[in-house]
Design an enzyme around this catalytic site. Structure first.
Site, PDB file in Angstrom:
ATOM      1  N   GLN A 129      15.364   1.452   2.545  1.00 18.37           N
ATOM      2  CA  GLN A 129      14.815   2.481   3.425  1.00 18.37           C
ATOM      3  C   GLN A 129      15.753   3.687   3.430  1.00 18.37           C
ATOM      4  O   GLN A 129      16.965   3.536   3.343  1.00 18.37           O
ATOM      5  CB  GLN A 129      14.645   1.943   4.851  1.00 18.37           C
ATOM      6  CG  GLN A 129      13.602   0.839   4.993  1.00 18.37           C
ATOM      7  CD  GLN A 129      12.165   1.361   4.957  1.00 18.37           C
ATOM      8  OE1 GLN A 129      11.914   2.505   4.595  1.00 18.37           O
ATOM      9  NE2 GLN A 129      11.219   0.513   5.317  1.00 18.37           N
ATOM     10  N   ARG A 171      12.810  -6.652   7.420  1.00 16.05           N
ATOM     11  CA  ARG A 171      13.969  -7.437   6.998  1.00 16.05           C
ATOM     12  C   ARG A 171      15.046  -7.652   8.057  1.00 16.05           C
ATOM     13  O   ARG A 171      15.654  -8.731   8.061  1.00 16.05           O
ATOM     14  CB  ARG A 171      14.530  -6.848   5.692  1.00 16.05           C
ATOM     15  CG  ARG A 171      13.647  -7.225   4.499  1.00 16.05           C
ATOM     16  CD  ARG A 171      13.862  -6.336   3.322  1.00 16.05           C
ATOM     17  NE  ARG A 171      13.333  -4.989   3.565  1.00 16.05           N
ATOM     18  CZ  ARG A 171      13.408  -4.000   2.679  1.00 16.05           C
ATOM     19  NH1 ARG A 171      13.974  -4.210   1.512  1.00 16.05           N
ATOM     20  NH2 ARG A 171      12.897  -2.811   2.970  1.00 16.05           N
ATOM     21  N   LYS A 219       2.160  -7.771  11.350  1.00 17.15           N
ATOM     22  CA  LYS A 219       1.438  -6.918  10.407  1.00 17.15           C
ATOM     23  C   LYS A 219       1.116  -7.731   9.157  1.00 17.15           C
ATOM     24  O   LYS A 219       2.001  -8.368   8.582  1.00 17.15           O
ATOM     25  CB  LYS A 219       2.297  -5.707  10.044  1.00 17.15           C
ATOM     26  CG  LYS A 219       1.662  -4.784   9.014  1.00 17.15           C
ATOM     27  CD  LYS A 219       2.429  -3.479   8.904  1.00 17.15           C
ATOM     28  CE  LYS A 219       3.510  -3.447   7.880  1.00 17.15           C
ATOM     29  NZ  LYS A 219       3.092  -3.532   6.475  1.00 17.15           N
ATOM     30  N   PRO A 260     -16.842   7.786   1.697  1.00 14.76           N
ATOM     31  CA  PRO A 260     -17.099   7.475   3.111  1.00 14.76           C
ATOM     32  C   PRO A 260     -17.981   6.240   3.319  1.00 14.76           C
ATOM     33  O   PRO A 260     -17.670   5.392   4.177  1.00 14.76           O
ATOM     34  CB  PRO A 260     -17.796   8.746   3.611  1.00 14.76           C
ATOM     35  CG  PRO A 260     -17.200   9.832   2.777  1.00 14.76           C
ATOM     36  CD  PRO A 260     -17.023   9.232   1.408  1.00 14.76           C
ATOM     37  N   ASN A 261     -19.047   6.103   2.537  1.00 14.93           N
ATOM     38  CA  ASN A 261     -19.949   4.978   2.763  1.00 14.93           C
ATOM     39  C   ASN A 261     -19.266   3.631   2.519  1.00 14.93           C
ATOM     40  O   ASN A 261     -19.456   2.670   3.268  1.00 14.93           O
ATOM     41  CB  ASN A 261     -21.178   5.137   1.847  1.00 14.93           C
ATOM     42  CG  ASN A 261     -22.221   4.082   2.120  1.00 14.93           C
ATOM     43  OD1 ASN A 261     -22.635   3.900   3.267  1.00 14.93           O
ATOM     44  ND2 ASN A 261     -22.621   3.367   1.079  1.00 14.93           N
ATOM     45  N   THR A 266       5.838   7.586   3.004  1.00 15.21           N
ATOM     46  CA  THR A 266       7.252   7.991   3.055  1.00 15.21           C
ATOM     47  C   THR A 266       7.890   7.933   1.657  1.00 15.21           C
ATOM     48  O   THR A 266       8.954   8.481   1.435  1.00 15.21           O
ATOM     49  CB  THR A 266       8.055   7.104   4.030  1.00 15.21           C
ATOM     50  OG1 THR A 266       7.705   5.745   3.773  1.00 15.21           O
ATOM     51  CG2 THR A 266       7.747   7.435   5.461  1.00 15.21           C
ATOM     52  N   ASP A 295      -2.796  -3.928   7.561  1.00 16.96           N
ATOM     53  CA  ASP A 295      -2.293  -2.712   6.905  1.00 16.96           C
ATOM     54  C   ASP A 295      -2.845  -2.639   5.474  1.00 16.96           C
ATOM     55  O   ASP A 295      -2.140  -2.959   4.518  1.00 16.96           O
ATOM     56  CB  ASP A 295      -0.753  -2.788   6.928  1.00 16.96           C
ATOM     57  CG  ASP A 295      -0.087  -1.603   6.268  1.00 16.96           C
ATOM     58  OD1 ASP A 295      -0.733  -0.558   6.086  1.00 16.96           O
ATOM     59  OD2 ASP A 295       1.113  -1.723   5.937  1.00 16.96           O
ATOM     60  N   LEU A 296      -4.116  -2.231   5.353  1.00 18.09           N
ATOM     61  CA  LEU A 296      -4.733  -2.188   4.018  1.00 18.09           C
ATOM     62  C   LEU A 296      -4.936  -0.765   3.509  1.00 18.09           C
ATOM     63  O   LEU A 296      -5.380  -0.572   2.372  1.00 18.09           O
ATOM     64  CB  LEU A 296      -6.075  -2.952   4.026  1.00 18.09           C
ATOM     65  CG  LEU A 296      -5.982  -4.446   4.341  1.00 18.09           C
ATOM     66  CD1 LEU A 296      -7.362  -5.098   4.297  1.00 18.09           C
ATOM     67  CD2 LEU A 296      -5.033  -5.159   3.379  1.00 18.09           C
ATOM     68  N   LYS A 297      -4.672   0.228   4.333  1.00 17.52           N
ATOM     69  CA  LYS A 297      -4.697   1.651   3.911  1.00 17.52           C
ATOM     70  C   LYS A 297      -5.934   2.008   3.090  1.00 17.52           C
ATOM     71  O   LYS A 297      -5.834   2.406   1.915  1.00 17.52           O
ATOM     72  CB  LYS A 297      -3.432   1.981   3.111  1.00 17.52           C
ATOM     73  CG  LYS A 297      -2.145   1.779   3.878  1.00 17.52           C
ATOM     74  CD  LYS A 297      -0.959   2.264   3.063  1.00 17.52           C
ATOM     75  CE  LYS A 297       0.371   2.055   3.752  1.00 17.52           C
ATOM     76  NZ  LYS A 297       0.776   0.625   3.861  1.00 17.52           N
ATOM     77  N   LEU A 298      -7.103   1.945   3.710  1.00 17.43           N
ATOM     78  CA  LEU A 298      -8.340   2.215   2.969  1.00 17.43           C
ATOM     79  C   LEU A 298      -8.433   3.677   2.528  1.00 17.43           C
ATOM     80  O   LEU A 298      -8.023   4.589   3.251  1.00 17.43           O
ATOM     81  CB  LEU A 298      -9.564   1.853   3.835  1.00 17.43           C
ATOM     82  CG  LEU A 298      -9.966   0.372   3.785  1.00 17.43           C
ATOM     83  CD1 LEU A 298      -8.926  -0.526   4.404  1.00 17.43           C
ATOM     84  CD2 LEU A 298     -11.311   0.167   4.460  1.00 17.43           C
ATOM     85  N   HIS A 299      -9.011   3.883   1.354  1.00 14.64           N
ATOM     86  CA  HIS A 299      -9.199   5.242   0.805  1.00 14.64           C
ATOM     87  C   HIS A 299     -10.273   5.147  -0.274  1.00 14.64           C
ATOM     88  O   HIS A 299     -10.016   4.678  -1.370  1.00 14.64           O
ATOM     89  CB  HIS A 299      -7.873   5.737   0.209  1.00 14.64           C
ATOM     90  CG  HIS A 299      -7.887   7.173  -0.197  1.00 14.64           C
ATOM     91  ND1 HIS A 299      -6.765   7.838  -0.609  1.00 14.64           N
ATOM     92  CD2 HIS A 299      -8.901   8.091  -0.252  1.00 14.64           C
ATOM     93  CE1 HIS A 299      -7.071   9.102  -0.895  1.00 14.64           C
ATOM     94  NE2 HIS A 299      -8.363   9.274  -0.692  1.00 14.64           N
ATOM     95  N   ASP A 300     -11.503   5.575   0.072  1.00  8.09           N
ATOM     96  CA  ASP A 300     -12.612   5.479  -0.889  1.00  8.09           C
ATOM     97  C   ASP A 300     -13.700   6.429  -0.420  1.00  8.09           C
ATOM     98  O   ASP A 300     -13.474   7.213   0.516  1.00  8.09           O
ATOM     99  CB  ASP A 300     -13.121   4.026  -0.955  1.00  8.09           C
ATOM    100  CG  ASP A 300     -13.729   3.684  -2.321  1.00  8.09           C
ATOM    101  OD1 ASP A 300     -14.476   4.523  -2.868  1.00  8.09           O
ATOM    102  OD2 ASP A 300     -13.465   2.584  -2.825  1.00  8.09           O
TER     103      ASP A 300
HETATM  104  O1  C5P Z   1      11.767  -4.688   5.774  1.00 11.24           O
HETATM  105  P1  C5P Z   1      11.399  -3.364   6.356  1.00 11.24           P
HETATM  106  O2  C5P Z   1      11.776  -3.200   7.817  1.00 11.24           O
HETATM  107  O3  C5P Z   1      11.873  -2.208   5.499  1.00 11.24           O
HETATM  108  O4  C5P Z   1       9.792  -3.393   6.321  1.00 11.24           O
HETATM  109  C1  C5P Z   1       9.028  -2.279   6.685  1.00 11.24           C
HETATM  110  C2  C5P Z   1       7.567  -2.591   6.582  1.00 11.24           C
HETATM  111  O5  C5P Z   1       6.847  -1.393   6.841  1.00 11.24           O
HETATM  112  C3  C5P Z   1       7.111  -3.083   5.216  1.00 11.24           C
HETATM  113  O6  C5P Z   1       5.977  -3.942   5.429  1.00 11.24           O
HETATM  114  C4  C5P Z   1       6.685  -1.815   4.517  1.00 11.24           C
HETATM  115  O7  C5P Z   1       5.708  -2.030   3.549  1.00 11.24           O
HETATM  116  C5  C5P Z   1       6.097  -1.031   5.692  1.00 11.24           C
HETATM  117  N1  C5P Z   1       6.069   0.413   5.510  1.00 11.24           N
HETATM  118  C6  C5P Z   1       7.205   1.172   5.257  1.00 11.24           C
HETATM  119  N2  C5P Z   1       7.109   2.520   5.091  1.00 11.24           N
HETATM  120  C7  C5P Z   1       5.916   3.126   5.186  1.00 11.24           C
HETATM  121  C8  C5P Z   1       4.763   2.378   5.444  1.00 11.24           C
HETATM  122  C9  C5P Z   1       4.884   1.018   5.607  1.00 11.24           C
HETATM  123  O8  C5P Z   1       8.293   0.635   5.187  1.00 11.24           O
HETATM  124  N3  C5P Z   1       5.847   4.420   5.054  1.00 11.24           N
END
Ligand code: C5P
Length: 231
Positions: free
Chosen positions: A190, A211, A32, A66-67, A119, A59-64
């Site tokens: 987490q 990690r 990723k 529509p065009n 999350t 994983d750039l999570k676009l939000h803008d």
């Molecule tokens: O190191 P770890 O396992 O916590 O990494 C989780 C990856 O998933 C990171 O790149 C983090 O930015 C991403 N992520 C997340 N929770 C989300 C969305 C993405 O931990 N809700």
């Protein structure tokens, strides 16, 4: 079934990234690329990792509007990534535009996922700051259904939400879940976590494991253990 383990390349330089990938030799894990690495190194890092033979979740999570999203997705389709994403909060119209932009002339396209609620957003903040006055799980179900009805392939969600999503959107609708830890490893920051084996039981399609692999003494051994438990 395409179950797979995705390693986030949460690095800020090309050197760190390439050194990490070289540990895997001929093995080419699904990786990723997130905002940190993409903004630091630009699209060339995506092309270079792709050339090495890895599948890439961008994983750039676009939000803008529509065009704008449509045009940006077109550019991402040319980068030949395997998976990319946007915020479902951008509306159904934005998701439709994204799909149009992402679809190549031959009809193929990368997997397109929606982020429902991050999350990191608690129900309290959602109610107080975003004025969304329903419970968090209902919002997640509703956004996931919007994504499914628009024709997206799945969502990114916590492992514990994956079964909610599967219940309402069906087994074929993909769930990609971070928040994975081995039973005997550190939790870090987490909160809602699960093991690779439990994620498999819940029915997650892809797990994103950072990690526990990147900070392990042997990242290759940790990756292999994840694959053994999940696939
Ligand atoms: O190191 P770890 O396992 O916590 O990494 C989780 C990856 O998933 C990171 O790149 C983090 O930015 C991403 N992520 C997340 N929770 C989300 C969305 C993405 O931990 N809700």
């Amino acid at each position: 079934m395409n179950r797979d383990v995705i390693i986030p390349l949460d690095f800020s330089t090309r050197t760190e990234t390439m050194d990490f990938l070289s540990l895997f030799g001929e093995k080419k894990p699904f990786v990723k690329v997130g905002m940190e690495l993409y903004y630091a190194e630009g699209p060339q890092i995506v092309r270079d990792i792709k050339k090495l033979g890895h599948k890439i979740f961008l994983d750039l999570k676009l939000h803008d509007i529509p065009n704008t999203v449509k045009k940006a997705m077109h550019v991402l389709s040319l980068l030949d990534v395997d998976m990319c994403n946007l915020h479902a909060a951008g509306t159904i119209e934005m998701m439709k535009a994204a799909l149009e932009g992402l679809t190549r002339p031959d009809g193929t396209k990368p997997i397109l996922l929606a982020v429902t609620q991050l999350t990191s957003t608690s129900e309290e903040r959602m109610r107080k700051e975003l004025l969304i006055n329903t419970n968090l799980n209902d919002t997640i179900r509703h956004y996931a259904m919007n994504a499914k009805m628009t024709g997206l392939d799945g969502v990114v969600c916590s492992p514990l939400e994956a079964s909610l999503v599967k219940d309402i959107c069906g087994k074929e609708f993909l769930t990609v879940t971070p928040g994975i830890r081995f039973a005997d490893s550190k939790v870090d920051d987490q909160v809602r976590i699960t093991t690779p084996a439990k994620a498999k039981e819940i029915g997650a399609d892809y797990i994103v494991v950072g990690r526990p692999i990147t900070a392990a003494k042997s990242p290759v051994d940790a990756y292999n253990r994840c694959v053994r438990e999940f696939i």
